[in-house]
Design an enzyme around this catalytic site. Sequence first.
Site, PDB file in Angstrom:
ATOM      1  N   ASN A 209      71.344  67.880  15.950  1.00 26.37           N
ATOM      2  CA  ASN A 209      71.893  66.726  16.658  1.00 26.37           C
ATOM      3  C   ASN A 209      70.822  65.634  16.722  1.00 26.37           C
ATOM      4  O   ASN A 209      69.672  65.875  16.336  1.00 26.37           O
ATOM      5  CB  ASN A 209      72.357  67.137  18.063  1.00 26.37           C
ATOM      6  CG  ASN A 209      71.238  67.753  18.873  1.00 26.37           C
ATOM      7  OD1 ASN A 209      70.278  67.089  19.230  1.00 26.37           O
ATOM      8  ND2 ASN A 209      71.358  69.055  19.152  1.00 26.37           N
ATOM      9  N   ASP A 278      75.270  74.452  20.176  1.00 29.40           N
ATOM     10  CA  ASP A 278      76.250  75.380  20.744  1.00 29.40           C
ATOM     11  C   ASP A 278      76.714  76.416  19.724  1.00 29.40           C
ATOM     12  O   ASP A 278      77.162  77.497  20.105  1.00 29.40           O
ATOM     13  CB  ASP A 278      77.469  74.618  21.256  1.00 29.40           C
ATOM     14  CG  ASP A 278      77.124  73.725  22.445  1.00 29.40           C
ATOM     15  OD1 ASP A 278      76.283  74.138  23.260  1.00 29.40           O
ATOM     16  OD2 ASP A 278      77.684  72.616  22.544  1.00 29.40           O
ATOM     17  N   LYS A 288      68.922  78.628  -1.562  1.00 27.39           N
ATOM     18  CA  LYS A 288      69.627  77.362  -1.452  1.00 27.39           C
ATOM     19  C   LYS A 288      70.983  77.463  -2.129  1.00 27.39           C
ATOM     20  O   LYS A 288      71.098  77.919  -3.281  1.00 27.39           O
ATOM     21  CB  LYS A 288      68.807  76.242  -2.099  1.00 27.39           C
ATOM     22  CG  LYS A 288      69.510  74.895  -2.113  1.00 27.39           C
ATOM     23  CD  LYS A 288      68.717  73.856  -2.872  1.00 27.39           C
ATOM     24  CE  LYS A 288      69.514  72.565  -2.987  1.00 27.39           C
ATOM     25  NZ  LYS A 288      68.806  71.535  -3.763  1.00 27.39           N
ATOM     26  N   PHE A 322      71.299  68.979  32.220  1.00 31.17           N
ATOM     27  CA  PHE A 322      71.680  67.665  31.711  1.00 31.17           C
ATOM     28  C   PHE A 322      73.088  67.738  31.140  1.00 31.17           C
ATOM     29  O   PHE A 322      73.480  68.772  30.571  1.00 31.17           O
ATOM     30  CB  PHE A 322      70.706  67.201  30.627  1.00 31.17           C
ATOM     31  CG  PHE A 322      69.465  66.553  31.164  1.00 31.17           C
ATOM     32  CD1 PHE A 322      69.218  65.212  30.960  1.00 31.17           C
ATOM     33  CD2 PHE A 322      68.539  67.286  31.893  1.00 31.17           C
ATOM     34  CE1 PHE A 322      68.073  64.602  31.458  1.00 31.17           C
ATOM     35  CE2 PHE A 322      67.397  66.701  32.402  1.00 31.17           C
ATOM     36  CZ  PHE A 322      67.163  65.353  32.181  1.00 31.17           C
ATOM     37  N   LYS A 336      80.205  71.113  35.394  1.00 33.33           N
ATOM     38  CA  LYS A 336      79.035  71.824  34.875  1.00 33.33           C
ATOM     39  C   LYS A 336      78.131  72.267  36.022  1.00 33.33           C
ATOM     40  O   LYS A 336      77.584  73.371  36.010  1.00 33.33           O
ATOM     41  CB  LYS A 336      78.266  70.914  33.916  1.00 33.33           C
ATOM     42  CG  LYS A 336      77.149  71.596  33.147  1.00 33.33           C
ATOM     43  CD  LYS A 336      76.597  70.666  32.067  1.00 33.33           C
ATOM     44  CE  LYS A 336      75.676  71.413  31.118  1.00 33.33           C
ATOM     45  NZ  LYS A 336      75.224  70.555  29.996  1.00 33.33           N
ATOM     46  N   LYS A 340      77.900  76.395  36.153  1.00 35.30           N
ATOM     47  CA  LYS A 340      76.643  77.011  35.715  1.00 35.30           C
ATOM     48  C   LYS A 340      75.659  77.229  36.866  1.00 35.30           C
ATOM     49  O   LYS A 340      74.495  77.556  36.629  1.00 35.30           O
ATOM     50  CB  LYS A 340      76.013  76.163  34.610  1.00 35.30           C
ATOM     51  CG  LYS A 340      76.927  76.058  33.388  1.00 35.30           C
ATOM     52  CD  LYS A 340      76.232  75.533  32.164  1.00 35.30           C
ATOM     53  CE  LYS A 340      77.189  75.509  30.968  1.00 35.30           C
ATOM     54  NZ  LYS A 340      76.548  75.088  29.712  1.00 35.30           N
TER      55      LYS A 340
END
Length: 401
Positions: A209, A278, A288, A322, A336, A340
Amino acid sequence: MLQGKKILLGVTGGIAAYKAAALASKLTQAGAVVKVMMTTHAKEFVTPLTFQALTRDRVYDDTFAETDPEKVAHIDIADWADMVVIAPATANILAKFANGLADDMVSTTVLAATCPVYIAPAMNVNMYEHTAVKENMDKLKQRGCHFIEPGDGYLACGWIGKGRLAEPEDITAFLQSEYEQSSVYAGKKILITAGPTYEYSDPVRVFTNPSTGKMGFAAAAEAAAKGAIVTLITGPVQLDTPSGVTRIDVTTAEEMYEAVMERFPFVDMVCKAAAVSDYRPALIAAEKQKKQNGDLSIEMERTKDILAELGKRKDKQLLIGFAAESENVVKYAEEKLDRKNLDMVVANNIASKDAGFRSDTNEMILLRKDGKHHSLPLLTKTEAAKEMFAFAESMLKRDES
């Protein structure tokens, strides 16, 4: 709060140097033990004798004036100080600090200092707004230096604008406030995660990301400046380790999970700013994979949810997560926080301009489990980290009681 604190005051060559004499006096009156160091150009405005009289101590103005053969002066006073304050800080000294130059007593000592560094700029408004000066200040902020903003008004050069050295009483009050807040975090063991993770599908292809790690690194620098014992676990990033921080580099979500879980029982607070993948490829090819005609499907599997696991395992640790969202930011952040078992969540809309991934700024909403919310305007990530720790402070105090 400054009673007995050892403050090393660096004075550089600007007209505002005359205010540094008043600052040395104010700090001494507040109970601090003050030593002064000066650049050669600073002595064009104020003499060392002035500071010697105010602090009842010698003034350090020559890197090579070693009066004690058993000590190296610039190392000795750097080790001695609880904090370094540079006031006034000219554009020239900012450039030296930002680029690691050490050609006088002040720049050499700051390079050797491991304590918090506070910088009070003073210069012409056009110089203060110059891109080079701004880049130097941003670089120093990323390394954990704290800035005391100059004021607006009539400048010695005749211009009107931002660039006046903050008044000595304001600088003293700022430092007192910093110590009052930092005392809560002093000695606390804080674990911070930062950056992305890489999940390989073959030796050259990864799923990841856009996280740069800037928010997590800013948090680590701020926590260390407050006197915390900071461990920073980071994915692959291109950032320098903040001063006073222990850094652990990992690559995959599994490596980050193992590193966090190993250290979690021994810390007082976790700030999980990393953008952990995730999902990961269910199978990793040993070689490869060659490009072929048609589409390619890769089976993905879930990675371990580090934050959820911490929420299950936590005892007295303060747990901050976060939430990077692109819609319904507060709603998803609140979910959240509850799901959590977090104490606090830092939410931001990654779809907002100049916020989120790959930016130097962030626009965040802080939410605590006691129901309190605090919306922040667009701030640098260093400023946002300061606000985050201030918002969490009362929870840490409550846990201590």
